[in-house]
Design an enzyme around this catalytic site. Structure first.
Site, PDB file in Angstrom:
ATOM      1  N   GLU A  91       0.785  -1.229   0.000  1.00  0.00           N
ATOM      2  CA  GLU A  91       0.000   0.000   0.000  1.00  0.00           C
ATOM      3  C   GLU A  91       0.823   1.289   0.000  1.00  0.00           C
ATOM      4  OE1 GLU A  91      -3.492   0.224  -0.082  1.00  0.00           O
ATOM      5  OE2 GLU A  91      -3.233  -1.879  -0.637  1.00  0.00           O
ATOM      6  N   SER A 482     -48.446 -23.634  43.282  1.00  0.00           N
ATOM      7  CA  SER A 482     -48.135 -23.983  44.671  1.00  0.00           C
ATOM      8  C   SER A 482     -46.674 -23.748  45.035  1.00  0.00           C
ATOM      9  CB  SER A 482     -48.501 -25.445  44.937  1.00  0.00           C
ATOM     10  OG  SER A 482     -49.897 -25.626  44.841  1.00  0.00           O
TER      11      SER A 482
END
Length: 845
Positions: A91, A482
């Site tokens: 690059e 319950s």
């Protein structure tokens, strides 16, 4: 003549000088004009790119990760030179020498592009310019943006070091496959760390920045190979690798995860499940979703992977057992085009695109398959990830479908997508046959946590996360039935009642407007005057309602809210039987406070959260007030054989005697009550079953001395589970299967007895006091508060009238006459038949 020549060249020089000056002034003006309103680059020095947040198990293994952009930030000092040099070669050859822009590089790139016919393209922009474009500017191709790039690049070069600029670039750049930055890309393409990359692999990554889609490792493999070799050549010419290395690396084939040359990094991660997704949900709420997905957090979960697997297995087994008992085949409901079945490649591709659960392990892993042919006595299948020539074959016998109704032709068509699993021998795991499986319609949740610290060690929110991400442990609002009763009894015990207090078990009529509610016991029987202990052991509805009325529903509601079961509980009497809705998560956390002796505990799925720099931003112990102090931990003169003590300084939500009394009563639920046939562990265990009206929801929540766990089962759209469905019968086995493994790992022992307990033996059928030498199945050694002399033989009925006549039935099923003490002190005989004239209403007898 000489003067003329001098004048001529002087004129040319003047014109040239003026031209140069004009050009310089023009360039200066352009740069001044475009440089006035540029964004500030100051924040780049403190820039923190979005990175992956990872979740770790207690063993330090990565178990999940979340990210908007898959990026793993790596400081420049930790990025190998090989990787840096590959990108610089590809690059920006002059990166270390230019001042932000490179005129020679731009010229060289143009010449090289012409010479190669456009095949070898070195970027004309420097790495610094690319950083400017990615961070501060748009990505358009206008000349204006290029000028701004150069201006900003020159400014940044004076403000940041080359290494910092390179760090920003290598961590920010997009390299395809949702990989941002070189570290994530190395993992995505090669399943390697940066340090493990070979030169040709580093060159491959450096080939991608310009246009990752144009250099795809599968679709554009040849083009990527050519670009990789060009980068290797640049690395050699720039002196980053020697000739021998270049010749070796350039000759290697292009290999990648995408081409099947390496395993994907995802194979090391378990499939996402309810536990990690709940962490994502909670931390997104606490930190903000965007921050969590981009903040690079390291999350240390409380998850125990072995226990999580055991939880999933136990719950799935119960859900599948119930589903197969219904005898109905539903399958996946998915199909693929039957015309593809003649071509293996086509049906495999079609099958891979069908979205069905692929995360189920129950005995053996479930496979996704397609019905290729329906025969008279078998199905011919095509099984995902299993080759056609596999020695196990692809045929499934008719006998495997005996559990559901109808013939093979009635239930299957070519193209149907199904689940199958291996049936193997228990002795050696040898293959027997393939077997059909289906994801049950009934669902449920399971959760287990440390009763003392609140650390959740396992959570399963349904049969399969990939089938349904809805977490039934934390998100499903259901009636606890319950299993809520212990909170009614807790409020009574703290209000002066004892486990031996007598409450009348008799019919009740509650008039509300024009309607009359006549609650019943599950057995449809009435048991007369009964001690509290037996009331909770046998889950007596009528006793619970009368007790709630005596204590006051406002007191019961305050207890439920204090324990975190509800934020605001309705005070109708039906809610004493668990008619209000809550979550399994809240119920298990509340039961933990029974198990630990009444101390406040907050459940957590996370021990600690650290930011990307390692600083702790959340700690469960510190944030939620679970304060534990280590006494003598820093004492160097601790006597031999003496260990430091851990002292809890947490809020107390319940008297320790009350907690122990309730725990002892719930041990009776397991030993001889509604859970006696399904819960059986090698250590002391307490708990409570729960079954709502019409068995739409069934529960069991229980605990040992250190681990509390709970199970809920029901349809997502509530409907009856059928006659015979109960919390003990369906959830009890889930609890037992899981807790047997938990006890092996975490142990268990007797429940801690408070110092203020005074033990007296009572008859659990009548509540009568017995002498200290009494023994037998009816004898229980009950804890009473020291200094409080219990009163025996008095009864409570909640003030309800008693209508009609009924049998007084002992818990063992027999009917007897019974002597009771009335409120005036007189003696009366009741039973075996009792009625309105025998037991008057009035509260205290």
């Amino acid at each position: 003549m000489l003067r003329f020549i001098m004048s001529f060249f002087g004129g040319i020089f003047a014109v040239a000088t003026m031209g140069i000056a004009m050009i310089a002034l023009t360039i200066g003006a352009v740069f001044w004009m475009y440089g006035r309103d540029l964004p500030s680059h100051d924040h780049l020095a403190q820039y923190t790119p979005p990175t992956i947040s990872r979740i770790y198990s207690t063993e330090g293994q990565v178990i999940d990760e979340f990210a908007q952009e898959r990026r793993l930030f790596t400081p420049a000092a930790q990025i190998p030179d090989l990787v840096k040099n590959a990108f610089i070669s590809a690059e920006d050859k002059n990166f270390y020498s230019h001042q932000g822009y490179d005129l020679r590089g731009i010229a060289a790139a143009g010449v090289q592009a012409v010479q190669s016919g456009g095949r070898d393209l070195r970027g004309a922009s420097t790495i610094t310019q690319q950083v400017m474009k990615n961070f501060l500017l748009s990505g358009d191709r206008k000349a204006e943006r290029k000028i701004k790039e150069i201006i900003l690049a020159s400014r940044v070069e004076g403000a940041l070091s080359k290494e910092k600029i390179l760090e920003l670039y290598l961590n920010e750049i997009f390299l395809g496959q949702n990989a941002y930055g070189v570290t994530a890309a190395a993992q995505v393409y090669f399943n390697k760390t940066l340090a493990e990359l070979a030169p040709h692999e580093a060159a491959t990554l450096a080939s991608l920045p310009k246009a990752p889609s144009d250099f795809h490792p599968v679709r554009r493999k040849e083009r990527l190979l050519e670009r990789r070799n060009f980068v290797l050549e640049e690395m050699y010419e720039n002196g980053y690798i020697d000739k021998a290395t270049y010749e070796t690396e350039v000759a290697l084939p292009l290999r990648s995860v995408q081409n099947g040359d390496f395993e994907t990094y995802k194979t090391a991660l378990p499939p996402r499940d309810y536990f990690t997704d709940e962490i994502r949900r909670q931390l997104s709420r606490d930190f903000g979703e965007e921050q969590f997905f981009s903040g690079g957090y390291s999350v240390r979960a409380t998850l125990d992977p072995e226990m999580q697997e055991d939880a999933a297995q136990a719950l799935r087994r119960a859900l599948e057992r119930y589903d197969r008992g219904l005898g109905r085949w539903r399958g996946t409901g998915k199909k693929i085009d039957a015309s593809t079945l003649s071509d293996e490649a086509k049906w495999r591709e079609a099958l891979s695109n069908v979205r069905v659960a692929r995360d189920v392990v129950l005995g053996n892993p479930w496979h996704v398959a397609v019905v290729r042919e329906v025969r008279d006595n078998s199905l011919l299948l095509g099984i995902e990830d299993v080759p056609l020539d596999d020695p196990r074959g692809m045929s499934l016998p008719r006998s495997d479908t005996d559990w559901f109704k109808g013939s093979l032709q009635d239930n299957f068509k070519p193209g149907d997508v199904v689940h199958v699993r291996q049936i193997t021998q228990d002795s050696d795991g040898a293959f027997i046959r393939w077997s059909l499986r289906q994801v049950p319609e009934v669902q449920g949740g399971f959760m287990a946590m440390d009763a003392h610290t609140g650390r959740v060690i396992a959570m399963q929110g349904g049969f399969s996360y990939q089938h349904s991400v809805f977490n039934r442990a934390t998100q499903a609002q259901r009636q606890p039935g319950s299993s809520f009763k212990p909170f009614v009894y807790a409020s009574a015990l703290d209000s002066g009642y004892t486990p031996a207090t007598i409450v009348v078990d008799a019919p009740i009529e509650i008039r509300s407007g024009n309607e009359v509610w006549r609650p019943k016991n599950a057995s449809n029987q009435f048991y007369g005057p009964t001690p509290l202990r037996t009331g909770i052991e046998q889950s007596r509805n009528l006793m619970t309602i009368r007790l709630a009325q005596e204590v006051g529903m406002d007191i019961v509601a305050s207890y439920a809210e204090k324990f975190g079961v509800y934020e605001r509980m309705g005070q109708g009497l039906a809610n004493s039987l668990g008619a209000d809705e809550t979550t399994l998560f809240k119920m298990v956390a509340a039961y933990a406070m029974f198990a630990n002796g009444g101390e406040r505990v907050q459940p957590t799925l996370v021990d600690r959260v650290q930011d990307r720099y390692g600083a702790t931003v959340y700690s469960h112990e510190a944030a939620l007030g679970n304060k534990r102090v280590c006494v003598d931990c820093g004492n160097p003169n601790l006597a031999p054989g003496k260990s430091p003590r851990i002292v809890d300084e947490r809020e107390r939500v319940m008297d320790p005697v009350t907690a122990y009394q309730l725990t002892s009563m719930m041990q009776g639920v397991v030993q001889r009550g509604t859970a006696r046939s399904s819960v059986n562990l090698s250590v002391p265990t307490a708990g409570k079953t729960g079954t709502t009206n019409d068995a739409k929801d069934v529960w069991f929540v229980g605990f040992t001395s250190n681990i509390v766990a709970g199970c809920y089962i029901g349809y997502d759209t509530p409907r009856s589970l059928g006659r015979g469905a109960s919390g003990g019968g369906m959830c009890g086995p889930v609890f037992t299967e899981f807790m047997r493994e938990a006890v092996k790992k975490y142990g268990g022992g007797p429940f801690k007895v408070p110092e203020d307990c005074n033990f007296i033996k009572i008859d659990r059928f009548t509540g009568a006091r017995l002498d200290s030498g009494a023994s037998g199945g009816n004898v229980v050694s009950e804890c009473f508060r020291t200094g409080e002399e219990p009163i025996f033989g008095v009864m409570f009925d909640g003030g309800f009238a008693i209508s009609g006549s009924f049998d007084l039935i002992r818990p063992d099923g027999s009917t007897v006459a019974k002597e009771v003490t009335t409120s005036t002190g007189d003696k009366a005989i009741v039973g075996p038949k009792a009625g309105f004239g025998t037991l008057s209403s009035g509260g205290l007898y």
